[in-house]
Design an enzyme around this catalytic site. Structure first.
Site, mmCIF file in Angstrom:
data_model
loop_
_atom_site.group_PDB
_atom_site.id
_atom_site.type_symbol
_atom_site.label_atom_id
_atom_site.label_comp_id
_atom_site.label_asym_id
_atom_site.label_seq_id
_atom_site.Cartn_x
_atom_site.Cartn_y
_atom_site.Cartn_z
ATOM 1 N N VAL A 1 -8.289 35.873 -38.999
ATOM 2 C CA VAL A 1 -9.174 35.941 -37.841
ATOM 3 C C VAL A 1 -9.974 34.648 -37.809
ATOM 4 O O VAL A 1 -9.936 33.846 -38.743
ATOM 5 C CB VAL A 1 -10.121 37.165 -37.895
ATOM 6 N N ALA A 2 -10.736 34.451 -36.729
ATOM 7 C CA ALA A 2 -11.436 33.176 -36.567
ATOM 8 C C ALA A 2 -12.446 32.921 -37.676
ATOM 9 O O ALA A 2 -12.602 31.794 -38.157
ATOM 10 C CB ALA A 2 -12.125 33.137 -35.204
ATOM 11 N N GLU A 3 -13.171 33.962 -38.103
ATOM 12 C CA GLU A 3 -14.213 33.786 -39.117
ATOM 13 C C GLU A 3 -14.219 34.971 -40.075
ATOM 14 O O GLU A 3 -14.013 36.121 -39.680
ATOM 15 C CB GLU A 3 -15.604 33.709 -38.462
ATOM 16 N N THR A 4 -14.492 34.656 -41.331
ATOM 17 C CA THR A 4 -14.795 35.674 -42.321
ATOM 18 C C THR A 4 -16.179 35.392 -42.885
ATOM 19 O O THR A 4 -16.491 34.250 -43.249
ATOM 20 C CB THR A 4 -13.768 35.688 -43.458
ATOM 21 N N HIS B 1 -20.994 35.606 -34.184
ATOM 22 C CA HIS B 1 -20.316 36.909 -34.204
ATOM 23 C C HIS B 1 -20.109 37.419 -35.630
ATOM 24 O O HIS B 1 -20.167 38.623 -35.883
ATOM 25 C CB HIS B 1 -18.990 36.844 -33.431
#
Length: 262
Positions: free
Chosen positions: A44-47, A73
């Site tokens: 995903v875009a960010e962790t 987010h």
């Protein structure tokens, strides 16, 4: 070693909308290489990774490529995990981050993120970005991100990116946000990151640190509703406080799992 893993859809009331972020609580920090490997595996875009230390929570954000200086987010997602799934009884979460202390509270069922204001200033658009856009902006500003101003929501919806050209520029850790007055909200936006696994970020809280002070002056309003016009879409309830901004949003839990090997 086993780690809990949560996937949260942020800035939305609906599963499969908003921006998905993974959240991994830690008892102590693991090597950065391990954090990057987990992030790449999550896809995903960010962790977000965090360690609770007394009254404060040390929070870090990773994309598959870099560690970010600020992420809205994934902060909202981390707050949702702490408030909803951990034994946390305080009224306010204080995150210590690369962008200083960030606080999150729950207001009217939404998470309220207190972030720094990053008012953009006039700038010159790099030729590579201009060549990558099918529609040219009416004005160009910059803070961390390039902020490209358009006349109306239709233009923002119709923007396409020539990725072969766009990926030739390196803006780490920033990107390009395109924005216009909205027809169903005070303003709308989209966000693109060159050289990123995910070209268009679904909902970008940190970009609103620049959009809020800009739109506050344009609209003469301290409180605004913003919609990010990605395929997943997301809604942000924004307030300008001068040196700080408040970004409010909802979150939904999509999945809870366990990382069994690191």
């Amino acid at each position: 070693m086993e780690l809990k893993l949560y996937q949260i859809d942020a800035f939305t009331n609906e599963i499969f909308k908003g921006n998905p972020a993974c959240v991994v609580p830690l008892k102590e920090w693991l090597p950065d290489e391990t954090l990057f490997n987990i992030t790449k595996e999550n896809a995903v875009a960010e962790t977000a990774f965090f360690v609770i230390n007394g009254d404060k929570v040390h929070l870090r954000w990773f994309t598959p490529e870099i560690e970010m200086d600020l992420c809205g987010h994934a902060t909202l997602a981390a707050a949702h995990v702490i408030y909803s799934m951990m034994d946390f009884d305080k009224q306010e979460i204080v995150f210590t981050t690369l962008s200083g202390e960030l606080t999150v509270t729950v207001e009217d069922g939404m998470y309220a993120l207190n972030f720094p204001s990053r008012k953009p200033v006039p700038a010159v658009l790099p030729e590579l970005i201009a060549h990558a856009l099918n529609i040219q902006p009416s004005a160009v500003l910059k803070s961390r991100d390039f902020v490209l101003i358009y006349e109306n929501e239709h233009q923002v919806r119709d923007i396409t990116i020539d990725r072969q050209v766009f990926d030739q520029i390196n803006l780490d850790p920033g990107g390009v946000v395109v924005t216009a007055p909205g027809s169903s909200a005070d303003f709308v936006s989209r966000y693109f990151t060159p050289q990123s696994t995910i070209l268009e970020d679904p909902v970008t809280g940190s970009a609103h640190c620049s959009l809020i002070p800009y739109r506050k002056e344009q609209l003469n309003k301290n409180h605004m509703i913003a919609i990010q016009l990605s395929e997943r879409t997301g809604t942000l309830y924004c307030s300008d406080l001068g040196e700080r901004v408040i970004i409010r949003g909802n979150a939904r839990t999509y999945a809870i799992g366990t990382i069994v090997t690191v």
